[in-house]
Design an enzyme around this catalytic site. Structure first.
Site, PDB file in Angstrom:
ATOM      1  N   HIS A 255      -5.709   3.749  -1.730  1.00 41.48           N
ATOM      2  CA  HIS A 255      -6.941   4.109  -1.115  1.00 41.48           C
ATOM      3  C   HIS A 255      -7.358   5.523  -1.749  1.00 41.48           C
ATOM      4  O   HIS A 255      -6.614   6.215  -1.434  1.00 41.48           O
ATOM      5  CB  HIS A 255      -7.039   3.939   0.496  1.00 41.48           C
ATOM      6  CG  HIS A 255      -8.227   4.220   1.013  1.00 41.48           C
ATOM      7  ND1 HIS A 255      -8.515   4.157   2.148  1.00 41.48           N
ATOM      8  CD2 HIS A 255      -9.562   4.577   0.457  1.00 41.48           C
ATOM      9  CE1 HIS A 255      -9.860   4.248   2.557  1.00 41.48           C
ATOM     10  NE2 HIS A 255     -10.412   4.712   1.524  1.00 41.48           N
TER      11      HIS A 255
ATOM     12  N   HIS B 165       0.876   6.159   1.612  1.00 40.37           N
ATOM     13  CA  HIS B 165       1.700   7.200   2.464  1.00 40.37           C
ATOM     14  C   HIS B 165       2.883   7.936   1.759  1.00 40.37           C
ATOM     15  O   HIS B 165       3.501   8.873   2.199  1.00 40.37           O
ATOM     16  CB  HIS B 165       2.269   6.525   3.689  1.00 40.37           C
ATOM     17  CG  HIS B 165       1.136   5.878   4.739  1.00 40.37           C
ATOM     18  ND1 HIS B 165       0.519   7.018   5.247  1.00 40.37           N
ATOM     19  CD2 HIS B 165       0.768   4.896   5.143  1.00 40.37           C
ATOM     20  CE1 HIS B 165      -0.530   6.155   6.219  1.00 40.37           C
ATOM     21  NE2 HIS B 165      -0.350   4.962   6.023  1.00 40.37           N
TER      22      HIS B 165
ATOM     23  N   GLU C 195      -8.590   0.372  -3.011  1.00 35.82           N
ATOM     24  CA  GLU C 195      -9.536   0.373  -1.689  1.00 35.82           C
ATOM     25  C   GLU C 195     -10.538   1.535  -1.871  1.00 35.82           C
ATOM     26  O   GLU C 195      -9.937   2.482  -2.176  1.00 35.82           O
ATOM     27  CB  GLU C 195      -8.617   0.612  -0.355  1.00 35.82           C
ATOM     28  CG  GLU C 195      -7.580  -0.550  -0.083  1.00 35.82           C
ATOM     29  CD  GLU C 195      -6.867  -0.163   1.166  1.00 35.82           C
ATOM     30  OE1 GLU C 195      -7.137   1.120   1.629  1.00 35.82           O
ATOM     31  OE2 GLU C 195      -6.100  -1.170   1.484  1.00 35.82           O
TER      32      GLU C 195
ATOM     33  N   GLY D 217       1.254  -1.211   4.231  1.00 30.98           N
ATOM     34  CA  GLY D 217       1.508  -0.020   3.813  1.00 30.98           C
ATOM     35  C   GLY D 217       2.371   0.693   4.924  1.00 30.98           C
ATOM     36  O   GLY D 217       3.867   0.723   4.620  1.00 30.98           O
TER      37      GLY D 217
ATOM     38  N   GLU E  70     -11.051  -9.327   3.246  1.00 26.55           N
ATOM     39  CA  GLU E  70      -9.769  -8.954   3.790  1.00 26.55           C
ATOM     40  C   GLU E  70     -10.039  -8.825   5.296  1.00 26.55           C
ATOM     41  O   GLU E  70     -10.794  -7.898   5.662  1.00 26.55           O
ATOM     42  CB  GLU E  70      -9.180  -7.587   3.195  1.00 26.55           C
ATOM     43  CG  GLU E  70      -7.981  -7.239   3.808  1.00 26.55           C
ATOM     44  CD  GLU E  70      -7.218  -5.896   3.073  1.00 26.55           C
ATOM     45  OE1 GLU E  70      -7.176  -6.306   1.815  1.00 26.55           O
ATOM     46  OE2 GLU E  70      -6.605  -5.279   3.706  1.00 26.55           O
TER      47      GLU E  70
ATOM     48  N   ARG F 180      -9.418   8.247  -1.085  1.00 27.69           N
ATOM     49  CA  ARG F 180     -10.255   8.486  -0.279  1.00 27.69           C
ATOM     50  C   ARG F 180     -11.408   9.706  -0.862  1.00 27.69           C
ATOM     51  O   ARG F 180     -10.981  10.509  -1.588  1.00 27.69           O
ATOM     52  CB  ARG F 180      -9.911   9.018   0.964  1.00 27.69           C
ATOM     53  CG  ARG F 180      -9.175   8.079   1.687  1.00 27.69           C
ATOM     54  CD  ARG F 180      -8.561   8.225   3.123  1.00 27.69           C
ATOM     55  NE  ARG F 180      -9.567   8.510   3.856  1.00 27.69           N
ATOM     56  CZ  ARG F 180      -9.818   7.959   4.937  1.00 27.69           C
ATOM     57  NH1 ARG F 180      -8.986   6.720   5.250  1.00 27.69           N
ATOM     58  NH2 ARG F 180     -10.713   8.014   5.818  1.00 27.69           N
TER      59      ARG F 180
ATOM     60  N   THR G 129      -8.107   3.941   8.090  1.00 26.16           N
ATOM     61  CA  THR G 129      -9.445   3.076   8.335  1.00 26.16           C
ATOM     62  C   THR G 129      -9.637   2.425   9.535  1.00 26.16           C
ATOM     63  O   THR G 129      -8.694   1.701  10.194  1.00 26.16           O
ATOM     64  CB  THR G 129      -9.480   2.027   7.148  1.00 26.16           C
ATOM     65  OG1 THR G 129      -9.013   2.650   6.184  1.00 26.16           O
ATOM     66  CG2 THR G 129     -10.787   1.411   7.174  1.00 26.16           C
TER      67      THR G 129
ATOM     68  N   ASN H  87       0.916  -1.317  -0.153  1.00 23.27           N
ATOM     69  CA  ASN H  87       0.120   0.035  -0.015  1.00 23.27           C
ATOM     70  C   ASN H  87       0.964   1.205  -0.029  1.00 23.27           C
ATOM     71  O   ASN H  87       1.613   1.581   0.937  1.00 23.27           O
ATOM     72  CB  ASN H  87      -0.800   0.060   1.357  1.00 23.27           C
ATOM     73  CG  ASN H  87      -1.904   0.961   1.405  1.00 23.27           C
ATOM     74  OD1 ASN H  87      -1.541   2.260   1.064  1.00 23.27           O
ATOM     75  ND2 ASN H  87      -2.787   0.928   1.616  1.00 23.27           N
TER      76      ASN H  87
ATOM     77  N   HIS I 270      -3.603  -4.362   7.784  1.00 21.51           N
ATOM     78  CA  HIS I 270      -3.896  -3.205   8.875  1.00 21.51           C
ATOM     79  C   HIS I 270      -3.177  -3.375   9.739  1.00 21.51           C
ATOM     80  O   HIS I 270      -3.356  -4.240  10.760  1.00 21.51           O
ATOM     81  CB  HIS I 270      -5.433  -2.921   9.081  1.00 21.51           C
ATOM     82  CG  HIS I 270      -5.488  -1.455   9.273  1.00 21.51           C
ATOM     83  ND1 HIS I 270      -5.003  -0.825  10.412  1.00 21.51           N
ATOM     84  CD2 HIS I 270      -6.158  -0.310   8.566  1.00 21.51           C
ATOM     85  CE1 HIS I 270      -5.368   0.555  10.205  1.00 21.51           C
ATOM     86  NE2 HIS I 270      -5.933   0.681   9.148  1.00 21.51           N
ATOM     87  N   GLY I 271      -2.288  -2.502  10.080  1.00 27.84           N
ATOM     88  CA  GLY I 271      -1.146  -2.523  11.262  1.00 27.84           C
ATOM     89  C   GLY I 271      -0.182  -3.539  11.161  1.00 27.84           C
ATOM     90  O   GLY I 271       0.537  -3.734  12.157  1.00 27.84           O
TER      91      GLY I 271
ATOM     92  N   ARG J 203      -7.169  12.864   0.306  1.00 23.01           N
ATOM     93  CA  ARG J 203      -6.095  13.438   1.208  1.00 23.01           C
ATOM     94  C   ARG J 203      -4.852  12.895   0.986  1.00 23.01           C
ATOM     95  O   ARG J 203      -3.566  13.367   1.236  1.00 23.01           O
ATOM     96  CB  ARG J 203      -6.374  13.028   2.667  1.00 23.01           C
ATOM     97  CG  ARG J 203      -6.251  11.716   3.061  1.00 23.01           C
ATOM     98  CD  ARG J 203      -6.449  11.497   4.619  1.00 23.01           C
ATOM     99  NE  ARG J 203      -7.588  11.607   4.988  1.00 23.01           N
ATOM    100  CZ  ARG J 203      -8.077  11.122   6.049  1.00 23.01           C
ATOM    101  NH1 ARG J 203      -7.402   9.965   6.715  1.00 23.01           N
ATOM    102  NH2 ARG J 203      -9.423  11.200   6.767  1.00 23.01           N
ATOM    103  N   HIS J 204      -4.720  11.727   0.121  1.00 26.76           N
ATOM    104  CA  HIS J 204      -3.175  11.018  -0.378  1.00 26.76           C
ATOM    105  C   HIS J 204      -3.451  10.857  -1.749  1.00 26.76           C
ATOM    106  O   HIS J 204      -2.966  11.568  -2.567  1.00 26.76           O
ATOM    107  CB  HIS J 204      -2.787  10.087   0.719  1.00 26.76           C
ATOM    108  CG  HIS J 204      -3.703   8.955   1.141  1.00 26.76           C
ATOM    109  ND1 HIS J 204      -4.528   8.324   0.461  1.00 26.76           N
ATOM    110  CD2 HIS J 204      -4.091   8.532   2.398  1.00 26.76           C
ATOM    111  CE1 HIS J 204      -5.214   7.552   1.045  1.00 26.76           C
ATOM    112  NE2 HIS J 204      -4.861   7.677   2.493  1.00 26.76           N
TER     113      HIS J 204
HETATM  114  N1  PXP Z   1      -5.779  -2.809   4.253  1.00 22.95           N
HETATM  115  C1  PXP Z   1      -6.829  -1.961   4.135  1.00 22.95           C
HETATM  116  C2  PXP Z   1      -8.078  -2.261   4.135  1.00 22.95           C
HETATM  117  C3  PXP Z   1      -6.456  -0.741   4.716  1.00 22.95           C
HETATM  118  O1  PXP Z   1      -7.444   0.310   4.924  1.00 22.95           O
HETATM  119  C4  PXP Z   1      -5.046  -0.217   4.759  1.00 22.95           C
HETATM  120  C5  PXP Z   1      -4.778   1.049   5.455  1.00 22.95           C
HETATM  121  O2  PXP Z   1      -4.949   2.029   4.262  1.00 22.95           O
HETATM  122  C6  PXP Z   1      -4.142  -1.242   4.938  1.00 22.95           C
HETATM  123  C7  PXP Z   1      -4.593  -2.548   4.126  1.00 22.95           C
HETATM  124  C8  PXP Z   1      -2.743  -1.033   5.131  1.00 22.95           C
HETATM  125  O3  PXP Z   1      -2.528  -0.549   6.474  1.00 22.95           O
HETATM  126  P1  PXP Z   1      -1.129  -0.380   6.939  1.00 22.95           P
HETATM  127  O4  PXP Z   1      -0.848   1.092   6.288  1.00 22.95           O
HETATM  128  O5  PXP Z   1      -1.381  -0.110   8.552  1.00 22.95           O
HETATM  129  O6  PXP Z   1      -0.368  -1.447   6.842  1.00 22.95           O
END
Ligand code: PXP
Length: 237
Positions: free
Chosen positions: A43, A10, A70, A212, A151, A45, A101, A7, A190-191, A49-50
């Site tokens: 993503h 950032h 996304e 990401g 996911e 949005r 998210t 991702n 995520h995370g 924003r990005h």
């Molecule tokens: N998957 C989804 C659906 C997300 O919304 C995000 C954050 O944009 C990620 C994966 C990646 O998350 P992270 O940036 O925390 O690795």
């Protein structure tokens, strides 16, 4: 081993902080591809924003690996997806003031609109996943609305410690097994970072991880020395 979707939101966040074109999400995507990324995730949005709309078209044109968009269930974003035709789309919830998210999509509550949007995206050849919390009811709803994949949201797992983390891992495993039984592909994200990724990668039937922030953060750390050396070289010459 699951596939790795990188991702690059950032990278765009950093670019937007100054305007202009640098750092370039496209360059980051091409570098990620060279590093072994199996896919690129972005993503778009509602507040832009990005990632910006033009990033999508550039990425779609230039990258070789699948593009995973996304997207929120917002009519404008759905229309863009229908024109862009990314290989994959992941439907996510979106709140205006959130930093990132927060939590999975309540697919059960949104099932009526999902039953309309998911098949229409898939008819265009886009593989749709739903970003959901690891709850059996949400997994079954993903099947009911016709999604091809889920996911699993790993944010709670990533933030938890000790027993709480173990419990969340178990919920993720159970959801993955249920999804597989129903014929759904299993993704997660995520995370996730270098310290917590392995137990998630080992979950049965895990096909893809989308990561990401930790990768972009690591890129800054490992790249800053070279960037300073290059600036000094320029100044000397
Ligand atoms: N998957 C989804 C659906 C997300 O919304 C995000 C954050 O944009 C990620 C994966 C990646 O998350 P992270 O940036 O925390 O690795």
């Amino acid at each position: 081993m699951p596939k790795l979707g990188v991702n690059i939101d950032h990278v765009a966040t950093l670019r937007q902080a100054r305007g202009g074109g640098r750092p370039s999400p496209l360059e980051a995507a091409l570098e990620a591809q060279k590093g072994g990324a199996d896919g690129i995730t972005v993503h778009l949005r509602e507040d832009r924003r990005h990632i910006q709309d033009h990033d999508l078209w550039q990425l779609k044109k230039k990258i070789r690996v699948p593009l995973n968009l996304e997207m929120a269930l917002h009519p404008e974003i759905v229309r863009i997806a229908m024109r862009l035709l990314p290989e994959k789309a992941c439907i996510v919830p979106e709140k205006r003031r959130e930093v990132t998210t927060e939590g999975g999509l309540d697919a059960f509550q949104k099932r009526k609109v999902l039953k309309r949007v998911v098949p229409s995206l898939q008819r265009k050849g886009i593989e749709v996943s739903l970003f959901i919390d690891p709850e059996i009811r949400q997994v079954r709803t993903a099947k009911e609305v016709g999604a091809k994949a889920i996911e699993l949201h790993t944010g709670t797992y990533a933030n938890a410690k000790g027993e709480k983390r173990k419990k969340e891992l178990l919920r993720l495993r159970k959801s993955a097994i249920e999804a597989h039984k129903l014929g759904l592909k299993v993704h997660a994200g995520h995370g996730l970072d270098y310290e917590n990724v392995l137990p998630i990668a080992k979950i049965p039937y895990m096909k893809e991880l989308n990561i990401g922030h930790s990768i972009v953060a690591c890129a800054v750390s490992v790249g800053i020395r070279k960037a300073v050396q290059e600036m000094r070289k320029k100044m000397r010459s």
